[in-house]
Design a protein around this motif. Structure first.
Motif, PDB file in Angstrom:
ATOM      1  N   SER A 102       2.872   2.890   3.188  1.00 58.66           N
ATOM      2  CA  SER A 102       2.945   1.874   4.235  1.00 58.66           C
ATOM      3  C   SER A 102       4.354   1.773   4.797  1.00 58.66           C
ATOM      4  O   SER A 102       5.342   2.095   4.144  1.00 58.66           O
ATOM      5  CB  SER A 102       2.512   0.511   3.690  1.00 58.66           C
ATOM      6  OG  SER A 102       3.419   0.060   2.698  1.00 58.66           O
ATOM      7  N   ARG A 124      -1.866   6.798  -5.710  1.00 54.46           N
ATOM      8  CA  ARG A 124      -1.060   6.578  -6.907  1.00 54.46           C
ATOM      9  C   ARG A 124      -0.385   5.218  -6.830  1.00 54.46           C
ATOM     10  O   ARG A 124       0.319   4.935  -5.864  1.00 54.46           O
ATOM     11  CB  ARG A 124      -0.040   7.702  -7.077  1.00 54.46           C
ATOM     12  CG  ARG A 124      -0.707   9.058  -7.251  1.00 54.46           C
ATOM     13  CD  ARG A 124       0.229  10.104  -7.821  1.00 54.46           C
ATOM     14  NE  ARG A 124      -0.500  11.348  -8.067  1.00 54.46           N
ATOM     15  CZ  ARG A 124      -1.201  11.621  -9.155  1.00 54.46           C
ATOM     16  NH1 ARG A 124      -1.269  10.710 -10.119  1.00 54.46           N
ATOM     17  NH2 ARG A 124      -1.835  12.767  -9.298  1.00 54.46           N
ATOM     18  N   ALA A 125      -0.628   4.413  -7.830  1.00 53.16           N
ATOM     19  CA  ALA A 125      -0.139   3.041  -7.775  1.00 53.16           C
ATOM     20  C   ALA A 125       0.334   2.559  -9.140  1.00 53.16           C
ATOM     21  O   ALA A 125      -0.179   2.981 -10.174  1.00 53.16           O
ATOM     22  CB  ALA A 125      -1.235   2.119  -7.252  1.00 53.16           C
ATOM     23  N   LEU A 159       6.645  -0.582   2.605  1.00 55.63           N
ATOM     24  CA  LEU A 159       7.378  -0.042   1.461  1.00 55.63           C
ATOM     25  C   LEU A 159       8.513   0.865   1.907  1.00 55.63           C
ATOM     26  O   LEU A 159       9.569   0.914   1.263  1.00 55.63           O
ATOM     27  CB  LEU A 159       6.419   0.698   0.526  1.00 55.63           C
ATOM     28  CG  LEU A 159       5.352  -0.164  -0.162  1.00 55.63           C
ATOM     29  CD1 LEU A 159       4.650   0.632  -1.261  1.00 55.63           C
ATOM     30  CD2 LEU A 159       5.938  -1.450  -0.741  1.00 55.63           C
ATOM     31  N   THR A 174       3.980   0.340  -5.496  1.00 62.82           N
ATOM     32  CA  THR A 174       2.701   0.723  -4.895  1.00 62.82           C
ATOM     33  C   THR A 174       1.534   0.020  -5.577  1.00 62.82           C
ATOM     34  O   THR A 174       1.549  -0.233  -6.778  1.00 62.82           O
ATOM     35  CB  THR A 174       2.492   2.238  -4.967  1.00 62.82           C
ATOM     36  OG1 THR A 174       2.669   2.674  -6.332  1.00 62.82           O
ATOM     37  CG2 THR A 174       3.481   2.975  -4.089  1.00 62.82           C
ATOM     38  N   GLU A 175       0.510  -0.259  -4.773  1.00 60.76           N
ATOM     39  CA  GLU A 175      -0.642  -1.027  -5.241  1.00 60.76           C
ATOM     40  C   GLU A 175      -1.942  -0.344  -4.828  1.00 60.76           C
ATOM     41  O   GLU A 175      -2.042   0.249  -3.753  1.00 60.76           O
ATOM     42  CB  GLU A 175      -0.590  -2.426  -4.636  1.00 60.76           C
ATOM     43  CG  GLU A 175      -1.785  -3.304  -4.976  1.00 60.76           C
ATOM     44  CD  GLU A 175      -1.729  -4.650  -4.274  1.00 60.76           C
ATOM     45  OE1 GLU A 175      -2.108  -5.645  -4.911  1.00 60.76           O
ATOM     46  OE2 GLU A 175      -1.310  -4.700  -3.104  1.00 60.76           O
ATOM     47  N   LEU A 181       0.832  -1.197   0.000  1.00 64.78           N
ATOM     48  CA  LEU A 181       0.000   0.000   0.000  1.00 64.78           C
ATOM     49  C   LEU A 181       0.874   1.258   0.000  1.00 64.78           C
ATOM     50  O   LEU A 181       1.871   1.324   0.733  1.00 64.78           O
ATOM     51  CB  LEU A 181      -0.887  -0.016   1.244  1.00 64.78           C
ATOM     52  CG  LEU A 181      -2.226   0.720   1.171  1.00 64.78           C
ATOM     53  CD1 LEU A 181      -3.162   0.047   0.171  1.00 64.78           C
ATOM     54  CD2 LEU A 181      -2.875   0.770   2.557  1.00 64.78           C
ATOM     55  N   PRO A 182       0.527   2.264  -0.800  1.00 67.32           N
ATOM     56  CA  PRO A 182       1.296   3.515  -0.778  1.00 67.32           C
ATOM     57  C   PRO A 182       1.352   4.110   0.630  1.00 67.32           C
ATOM     58  O   PRO A 182       0.362   4.133   1.341  1.00 67.32           O
ATOM     59  CB  PRO A 182       0.486   4.433  -1.715  1.00 67.32           C
ATOM     60  CG  PRO A 182      -0.263   3.499  -2.607  1.00 67.32           C
ATOM     61  CD  PRO A 182      -0.580   2.296  -1.766  1.00 67.32           C
TER      62      PRO A 182
END
Length: 250
Positions: free
Chosen positions: A146, A215-216, A149, A161-162, A143-144
């Motif tokens: 997170s 944004r992913a 990441l 990112t997802e 997750l952006p």
């Protein structure tokens, strides 16, 4: 440009949950269950062979050891144990991916572990340690914003990112817990519309109705929802009609 990923191989023995063969004709990346929340050796081997045959990237979907709860129950697993179990799951899938002429191209946590490492830095560090044990170059999907990441980037792993077309978001950009009403978006038209909005504009309406940025590089479509294959086809067609190139990130 966006990647389409789906959770696949989520069966066990004679029990099959996802339509792996048909979904693999639509998605560009496959998050393959590694036996801890779902999946078994035969299923992993079959899905890897199908993915390799279709040119779909293979990802290890790692989770807590929770077959009974489908990996959706929060658990307090010691860091060293979690790191070892993450590496173990990646290694198991890698055997079947290589046998099929492919390889594990990325790692994505599943369920309760996915949500836990959004905020829990210690568990995020354990997941990243497990990835590093298996392969120090594997991208991590999450997750952006997170912790997962952030920790992955600090460790030198590619952080991808997802976004989720069929899950409701809070205004903070996290997923609404599955136990709450409206956590899963079930209207196919809404899912298709959200997919295009996420890919083209990087925005989505939160559960409250407020528009938020998400944004992913990859878009997840759950394979265990009713009508998953038809919905995935609609989403891909709508993305391409909107001028979005559908392509794997790995």
């Amino acid at each position: 440009m966006i990647d389409l990923n789906a959770d696949l191989g989520e069966g066990f023995g004679r029990w099959q949950l996802t339509d792996d063969e048909r979904l693999l004709s639509v998605v560009t990346s496959a998050n393959v269950a590694c036996g801890f929340h779902a999946g078994d050796a035969a299923t992993m081997r079959r899905v890897c062979a199908l993915a390799a045959e279709r040119g779909v990237q293979i990802g290890a979907q790692v989770s807590y050891r929770d077959l009974a709860g489908f990996g959706r129950r929060s658990m307090d697993v010691p860091s060293a144990e979690l790191a070892a179990e993450v590496a173990y799951q990646i290694g198991a899938l890698e055997v079947f991916a290589r046998a099929a002429g492919s390889r594990v191209s990325y790692v994505k946590p599943h369920g309760a572990l996915y949500n836990r490492v959004v905020h829990d830095e210690r568990q995020a560090e354990a997941v990243v340690e497990g990835v590093l044990l298996a392969d120090a170059a594997l991208p991590v999907l999450g997750l952006p914003g997170s912790r997962l990441l952030e920790v992955a980037e600090k460790a030198g792993l590619p952080a991808v990112t997802e976004a989720f077309a069929d899950r409701a978001y809070t205004e903070e950009g996290t997923l609404v817990p599955r136990g709450e009403n409206g956590a899963v978006v079930t209207d196919p038209d809404v899912v298709v519309e959200r997919s295009v909005g996420l890919a083209r504009s990087g925005v989505v309406n939160a559960h409250s109705g407020r528009e938020i940025p998400v944004r992913a590089r990859s878009l997840c479509l759950h394979g265990d929802t009713p009508g998953a294959v038809d919905l995935a086809r609609r989403v891909r067609a709508a993305l391409q009609a909107a001028g979005v190139r559908v392509e794997a990130f790995a």
